[in-house]
Design an enzyme around this catalytic site. Structure first.
Site, PDB file in Angstrom:
ATOM      1  N   LYS A   1     -90.789 -70.130   6.782  1.00  0.00           N
ATOM      2  CA  LYS A   1     -90.303 -69.801   5.440  1.00  0.00           C
ATOM      3  C   LYS A   1     -90.758 -70.846   4.424  1.00  0.00           C
ATOM      4  CE  LYS A   1     -86.992 -69.999   2.071  1.00  0.00           C
ATOM      5  NZ  LYS A   1     -86.427 -71.146   1.335  1.00  0.00           N
TER       6      LYS A   1
ATOM      7  N   ASP B   1     -86.539 -65.277   3.252  1.00  0.00           N
ATOM      8  CA  ASP B   1     -85.235 -65.895   3.432  1.00  0.00           C
ATOM      9  C   ASP B   1     -84.194 -64.777   3.429  1.00  0.00           C
ATOM     10  OD1 ASP B   1     -85.045 -65.099   0.805  1.00  0.00           O
ATOM     11  OD2 ASP B   1     -84.840 -67.104  -0.013  1.00  0.00           O
TER      12      ASP B   1
END
Length: 215
Positions: A121, A139
């Site tokens: 991420k 996310d």
DNA sequence: AACTCGGGGCA
DNA sequence: TGCCCAGAGTT
């Protein structure tokens, strides 16, 4: 409604509905963004924003941070750090940047993910925000919004969500879509009590349909 | 792929 | 008080 139609409507919304808000774009250098994003994991933005000004004053660059002691770094981020781990990540990342990347933040995902404290991420955030690359950092905001408005259909993992989003969104729109999904998830399409009245995508939204049925 | 980690936010 | 959170790291 087909998946392509859902994406078409979402794209229209992406073009028009970026809210005025604080974003990751307010960073002074790739290194400082990297630090902020590393600290953001498992922690609210508010608390990160409390500690980063003094931290960056002390260590504005990877080079400056790489020569610091673990305890010194820790002293700056105590209030956003779990016992022992984030100071280590920051120091380790700063050292690796200096030793292997000439003090610069690398621009490919494999190099980024080798940095301590940087997973998929965070790496994708750097690619998207710093270099405007076609990277989708998944996310919980991106995941939740995509599920609700039907851009993904029951994706089980962030990686599956990432692939599915990138398959349907034109490459040049991915950075903007990424930015939009995060802001929309944070300020409108919230996990709890989303502001459906301020959302232009209720017509394609499963969550909204469900809530409507409940009355 | 599933599990661990652990303070904060919230019911 | 207890449940969930959000990511990285580990197995």
């Amino acid at each position: 409604m087909t998946i392509k139609e859902r994406y078409r409507r979402a794209m229209e919304w992406f073009q028009t509905a970026i809210p005025e808000a604080e974003t990751e774009l307010h960073y002074k250098s790739p290194f400082q963004l990297l630090v902020a994003v590393i600290l953001s994991a498992q922690c609210t933005d508010k608390r990160v924003n409390m500690v980063t000004p003094p931290l960056f004053e002390a260590y504005p660059t990877a080079e400056a941070m790489s020569t610091a002691s673990l305890d010194d770094i820790y002293s700056y981020i105590k209030s956003v750090s779990y016992p022992n781990n984030k100071a280590k990540s920051l120091l380790g990342a700063a050292k690796m940047l200096v030793e292997e990347y000439n003090g610069e933040v690398p621009s490919d995902i494999d190099s980024l993910m080798r940095l301590p404290g940087v997973g998929r991420k965070t790496a994708n955030v750097m690619l998207s925000v710093v270099w405007n690359k076609a990277a989708m950092a998944v996310d919980t905001h991106v995941f939740r919004v995509s599920e609700r408005i039907g851009l993904t259909t029951g994706s089980k993992t962030p990686l599956q969500t990432e692939k599915e989003l990138c398959r349907y969104i034109p490459e040049e729109l991915i950075p903007r879509a990424h930015h939009w999904l995060i802001l929309h998830g944070r300020y409108v399409c919230k996990a709890r009590r989303p502001d459906c009245l301020n959302c232009g995508l209720t017509q394609v939204c499963r969550y909204y349909m469900q809530e409507s049925k409940k009355g």
